[in-house]
Design an enzyme around this catalytic site. Structure first.
Site, PDB file in Angstrom:
ATOM      1  N   SER A 202       0.831  -1.200   0.000  1.00 42.21           N
ATOM      2  CA  SER A 202       0.000   0.000   0.000  1.00 42.21           C
ATOM      3  C   SER A 202       0.870   1.257   0.000  1.00 42.21           C
ATOM      4  O   SER A 202       1.732   1.420   0.859  1.00 42.21           O
ATOM      5  CB  SER A 202      -0.897  -0.007   1.243  1.00 42.21           C
ATOM      6  OG  SER A 202      -1.520   1.252   1.403  1.00 42.21           O
ATOM      7  N   THR A 240     -10.383   2.368 -15.488  1.00 46.26           N
ATOM      8  CA  THR A 240      -9.327   3.269 -15.957  1.00 46.26           C
ATOM      9  C   THR A 240      -8.304   3.475 -14.840  1.00 46.26           C
ATOM     10  O   THR A 240      -8.665   3.755 -13.697  1.00 46.26           O
ATOM     11  CB  THR A 240      -9.939   4.617 -16.396  1.00 46.26           C
ATOM     12  OG1 THR A 240     -10.867   4.346 -17.442  1.00 46.26           O
ATOM     13  CG2 THR A 240      -8.864   5.567 -16.894  1.00 46.26           C
ATOM     14  N   CYS A 328     -12.257   2.686  22.625  1.00 42.49           N
ATOM     15  CA  CYS A 328     -13.629   2.748  23.107  1.00 42.49           C
ATOM     16  C   CYS A 328     -14.470   3.616  22.185  1.00 42.49           C
ATOM     17  O   CYS A 328     -15.663   3.412  22.045  1.00 42.49           O
ATOM     18  CB  CYS A 328     -13.684   3.326  24.521  1.00 42.49           C
ATOM     19  SG  CYS A 328     -12.607   2.461  25.658  1.00 42.49           S
TER      20      CYS A 328
HETATM   21  C1  LIG Z   1      -2.770  -0.123   6.522  1.00 46.09           C
HETATM   22  C2  LIG Z   1      -2.811  -1.600   6.400  1.00 46.09           C
HETATM   23  C3  LIG Z   1      -3.677  -2.249   5.492  1.00 46.09           C
HETATM   24  C4  LIG Z   1      -4.692  -1.483   4.673  1.00 46.09           C
HETATM   25  O1  LIG Z   1      -4.102  -0.714   3.662  1.00 46.09           O
HETATM   26  P1  LIG Z   1      -4.937   0.475   2.994  1.00 46.09           P
HETATM   27  O2  LIG Z   1      -4.071   0.894   1.846  1.00 46.09           O
HETATM   28  O3  LIG Z   1      -5.073   1.531   4.037  1.00 46.09           O
HETATM   29  O4  LIG Z   1      -6.226  -0.091   2.553  1.00 46.09           O
HETATM   30  C5  LIG Z   1      -3.624  -3.619   5.396  1.00 46.09           C
HETATM   31  N1  LIG Z   1      -2.757  -4.336   6.137  1.00 46.09           N
HETATM   32  C6  LIG Z   1      -1.918  -3.759   7.004  1.00 46.09           C
HETATM   33  C7  LIG Z   1      -0.964  -4.615   7.781  1.00 46.09           C
HETATM   34  C8  LIG Z   1      -1.908  -2.376   7.174  1.00 46.09           C
HETATM   35  O5  LIG Z   1      -1.086  -1.820   8.051  1.00 46.09           O
END
Ligand SMILES: *Cc1c(COP(=O)(O)O)cnc(C)c1O
Length: 395
Positions: A202, A240, A328
């Site tokens: 990501s 796209t 919480c």
């Molecule tokens: C942040 C995270 C995700 C999700 O990624 P996004 O791009 O925010 O959808 C998945 N797995 C782990 C371990 C993460 O830290």
């Protein structure tokens, strides 16, 4: 250190997009706006930019460009890896193995797959957050089609023995997926040497843009298409392409793995200094996660006799951004599933604090956070009847 300045220590939640990344993205919003699927020069430029970025992602993880598929981020890559594999292999078997400490993008996708008739084994980690190789071997059945184990945990930072797990999967002919969202830029990764079949990443976790990501699919691994429509991403992920985002992801991952060792050593040293200061200056706290096999910027500590949320609010007031495993505010009084899985007692888990350091943090930040944290913990404990009882008993 003035209060009006933000000290950001929540890099596992997200990172600021690198200014160089932003600069690289900008032309792809304005003068180079062509749809990569069209046939004129304006479009071909976009196509070339995407293929350049694909090469950069491939190089960063030891893959080939044909094995990289762009997505909208870690969550989508995780969903695709699990759902795509499960449905494409369901004739062979319906059993999936994962761990109790995965990100919700994995856990909730597994819950969905259970409703679709698949069965899921959630392996518990040891108290340091590590998955035992023997537990993986023991969980495998003839019906097992997929094993998904995260590379590094987003809360406690523990790094898994990915290479060994990959080896077992390859030996047994089981597809191996790893959520490497937290590991990119922090741990050297080579999908070929590590026998990884599927890997999620990501952009916004390594100074790239939000809403960008990729799934590595090893050549020869069968997986269903995820989005149906146009012919983009070899007909596997229609729509796209997010050209500026993909360009940004490429630049960000190239930077993330460049001089990785030098950059992570600096962060690890800062982290260790902060940890040492906290443990010498604040009593009754414990470190969660593995002592050495952990992400370089990760600190996860439980402070006895306090609520994590109150601590976050006091730190926020001092201009410090951090996070807690006891949310919480999210409507549940359940503390983090990760802290529960590593056996932290529920009342102690409520006092958890996660500080995750990154490139822009300095020694000055470490000093400031330590000072403010000490003040905040003392203030909260002074209001705690449990702490008063505890101090009385000690006398
Ligand atoms: C942040 C995270 C995700 C999700 O990624 P996004 O791009 O925010 O959808 C998945 N797995 C782990 C371990 C993460 O830290």
């Amino acid at each position: 250190m003035a209060n009006e300045k933000l000290v950001y220590m929540d890099h596992s939640a997200t990172t600021a997009t690198d200014p160089e990344v932003i600069q690289a993205m900008l032309p792809w919003f304005s003068e180079h706006y062509g749809n990569p699927s069209s046939l004129y020069r304006l479009a071909r430029e976009s196509r070339t930019a995407i293929e350049d970025a694909r090469k950069k992602v491939a190089v960063a993880i030891g893959a080939t460009p044909e094995e990289i598929f762009f997505t909208s981020g870690g969550t989508e890559s995780d969903n695709w890896a699990l759902i795509g594999t499960a449905f494409s292999h369901k004739k062979k078997g319906t059993h999936i193995i994962t761990t109790a400490i995965e990100h919700h993008a994995i856990l909730h996708t597994c819950e969905y797959l259970k409703k679709q008739g698949f069965s899921v084994t959630y392996l518990p980690p040891d108290e340091s957050g590590k998955i035992q190789i023997e537990d993986i071997r023991a969980a495998i059945t003839e019906k097992t089609i997929l094993i998904s184990v995260m590379f590094a945990n987003n809360e406690i930072g523990t790094i898994q023995p990915i290479h060994e797990i990959g080896h077992i999967c390859r030996e047994r002919g089981i597809i191996f997926h790893t959520d490497a969202v937290q590991a990119i830029g922090n741990v050297p990764i080579n999908v070929t040497n590590m026998d990884i079949d599927l890997l999620s990443l990501s952009g916004h976790k390594f100074y790239g843009p939000k809403g960008t990501g990729a799934l590595y699919i090893r050549k020869g691994v069968r997986i269903d298409s995820y989005l149906h429509g146009g012919a983009q991403e070899k007909r596997k992920r229609a729509g796209t392409e997010n050209v500026p985002g993909i360009v940004g992801l490429g630049v960000a991952i190239e930077k993330a793995v460049h001089d990785q060792e030098v950059k992570t050593k600096r962060i690890r040293d800062l982290r260790d200094r902060l940890l040492e200061r906290i443990f010498t200056e604040i009593p009754n706290c414990r470190l969660n996660g593995h002592k050495t096999d952990r992400l370089p910027g990760n600190i996860n500590i439980c402070f006895e006799f306090i609520e994590g949320e109150s601590l976050i609010l006091l730190l926020d007031h001092a201009g410090i951004a951090a996070s807690t495993g006891s949310a919480c505010s999210s409507g549940s009084l359940e503390p983090s599933h990760v802290l529960m899985a590593i056996g932290v007692p529920i009342e102690i888990a409520h006092g958890s604090l996660r500080l995750t350091l990154g490139h822009e943090n300095t020694e000055e930040h470490v000093e400031y956070v330590c000072k403010e944290l000490k003040k905040a913990v003392e203030k909260l404990r002074a209001m705690s009847p449990l702490y008063a009882d505890y101090m009385k008993k000690r006398q």
